[in-house]
Write a protein that holds these residues in place. Sequence first.
Motif, mmCIF file in Angstrom:
data_model
loop_
_atom_site.group_PDB
_atom_site.id
_atom_site.type_symbol
_atom_site.label_atom_id
_atom_site.label_comp_id
_atom_site.label_asym_id
_atom_site.label_seq_id
_atom_site.Cartn_x
_atom_site.Cartn_y
_atom_site.Cartn_z
ATOM 1 N N ALA A 118 0.837 -1.209 0.000
ATOM 2 C CA ALA A 118 0.000 0.000 0.000
ATOM 3 C C ALA A 118 0.869 1.256 0.000
ATOM 4 C CB ALA A 118 -0.934 -0.007 1.203
ATOM 5 N N ARG A 119 1.976 1.208 0.715
ATOM 6 C CA ARG A 119 2.896 2.357 0.729
ATOM 7 C C ARG A 119 3.627 2.491 -0.603
ATOM 8 N NH1 ARG A 119 3.469 0.756 6.248
ATOM 9 N NH2 ARG A 119 5.232 -0.592 5.795
ATOM 10 N N GLY A 120 3.618 1.433 -1.412
ATOM 11 C CA GLY A 120 4.317 1.437 -2.688
ATOM 12 C C GLY A 120 3.587 2.184 -3.790
ATOM 13 N N GLY A 121 2.383 2.615 -3.527
ATOM 14 C CA GLY A 121 1.645 3.399 -4.514
ATOM 15 C C GLY A 121 1.069 2.551 -5.639
ATOM 16 N N GLY A 122 0.762 3.228 -6.729
ATOM 17 C CA GLY A 122 0.078 2.612 -7.855
ATOM 18 C C GLY A 122 0.807 1.446 -8.495
ATOM 19 N N GLU A 123 2.108 1.416 -8.364
ATOM 20 C CA GLU A 123 2.884 0.334 -8.969
ATOM 21 C C GLU A 123 2.560 -1.028 -8.354
ATOM 22 O OE1 GLU A 123 7.015 1.309 -8.575
ATOM 23 O OE2 GLU A 123 6.758 3.251 -9.530
ATOM 24 N N THR A 124 2.024 -1.014 -7.161
ATOM 25 C CA THR A 124 1.762 -2.272 -6.452
ATOM 26 C C THR A 124 0.289 -2.661 -6.473
ATOM 27 O OG1 THR A 124 1.406 -1.205 -4.313
ATOM 28 C CG2 THR A 124 3.688 -1.776 -4.888
ATOM 29 N N LEU A 125 -0.491 -1.967 -7.257
ATOM 30 C CA LEU A 125 -1.936 -2.194 -7.275
ATOM 31 C C LEU A 125 -2.279 -3.659 -7.577
ATOM 32 C CD1 LEU A 125 -4.691 -0.823 -7.010
ATOM 33 C CD2 LEU A 125 -4.633 -0.459 -9.474
ATOM 34 N N GLN A 126 -1.669 -4.246 -8.591
ATOM 35 C CA GLN A 126 -1.975 -5.629 -8.956
ATOM 36 C C GLN A 126 -1.593 -6.599 -7.849
ATOM 37 O OE1 GLN A 126 -3.755 -6.647 -11.769
ATOM 38 N NE2 GLN A 126 -3.848 -8.521 -10.544
ATOM 39 N N GLU A 127 -0.451 -6.363 -7.211
ATOM 40 C CA GLU A 127 -0.038 -7.237 -6.111
ATOM 41 C C GLU A 127 -1.000 -7.152 -4.942
ATOM 42 O OE1 GLU A 127 4.369 -7.769 -5.191
ATOM 43 O OE2 GLU A 127 4.346 -5.912 -6.380
ATOM 44 N N ARG A 128 -1.477 -5.939 -4.647
ATOM 45 C CA ARG A 128 -2.461 -5.774 -3.569
ATOM 46 C C ARG A 128 -3.762 -6.493 -3.922
ATOM 47 N NH1 ARG A 128 -2.809 0.438 -2.880
ATOM 48 N NH2 ARG A 128 -1.419 0.480 -4.672
ATOM 49 N N LEU A 129 -4.169 -6.346 -5.162
ATOM 50 C CA LEU A 129 -5.382 -7.022 -5.621
ATOM 51 C C LEU A 129 -5.231 -8.534 -5.486
ATOM 52 C CD1 LEU A 129 -8.162 -6.955 -6.988
ATOM 53 C CD2 LEU A 129 -6.965 -6.899 -9.189
ATOM 54 N N ASP A 130 -4.104 -9.063 -5.941
ATOM 55 C CA ASP A 130 -3.857 -10.505 -5.849
ATOM 56 C C ASP A 130 -3.872 -10.977 -4.392
ATOM 57 O OD1 ASP A 130 -3.570 -10.518 -8.607
ATOM 58 O OD2 ASP A 130 -1.373 -10.621 -8.558
ATOM 59 N N LEU A 131 -3.214 -10.224 -3.523
ATOM 60 C CA LEU A 131 -3.142 -10.594 -2.121
ATOM 61 C C LEU A 131 -4.536 -10.613 -1.497
ATOM 62 C CD1 LEU A 131 -0.465 -9.445 0.368
ATOM 63 C CD2 LEU A 131 -2.846 -9.358 1.045
ATOM 64 N N LEU A 132 -5.333 -9.584 -1.762
ATOM 65 C CA LEU A 132 -6.679 -9.518 -1.192
ATOM 66 C C LEU A 132 -7.603 -10.572 -1.792
ATOM 67 C CD1 LEU A 132 -7.250 -5.678 -0.844
ATOM 68 C CD2 LEU A 132 -6.758 -7.327 0.968
#
Length: 129
Positions: free
Chosen positions: A73-87
């Motif tokens: 989440a602190r990584g900004g938009g670049e990590t959006l897909q990883e956050r989505l995958d994790l959730l």
Amino acid sequence: MSSYSPAETAEKSGFSIDTLRYYEKIGLLSGIARNASGRRVFSDDDLQWLGMLRCLRGTGMPIAEMLRYSELARGGGETLQERLDLLQEHDRRVEEQIATLRAQQRQIKVKIGFYREVSVACEAAPAPA
């Protein structure tokens, strides 16, 4: 934007003050402001983040995974897909837990029904002479 003391934040978030300190220490809470005397001051954004942490913890996400999510989440938009995958993976596990609980609940309801029938039968039975 409002600001809250640790005690107010604990009350609003449902986390203890010790848990707030722990979450800050391990990196789940970052960038907590300090007032002039050095005391922590929480914002509405912090409370919103704590609400997300409460949800993740309440649904059984391990602390290590929560840490990964907060780093992303602190990584900004670049990590959006990883956050989505994790959730999405966490959501899949929550669905499995719900299905397991429903099956267990059905078993409990069967036993409740059995005890109700036995109870009614005992009440209807004639008293011994």
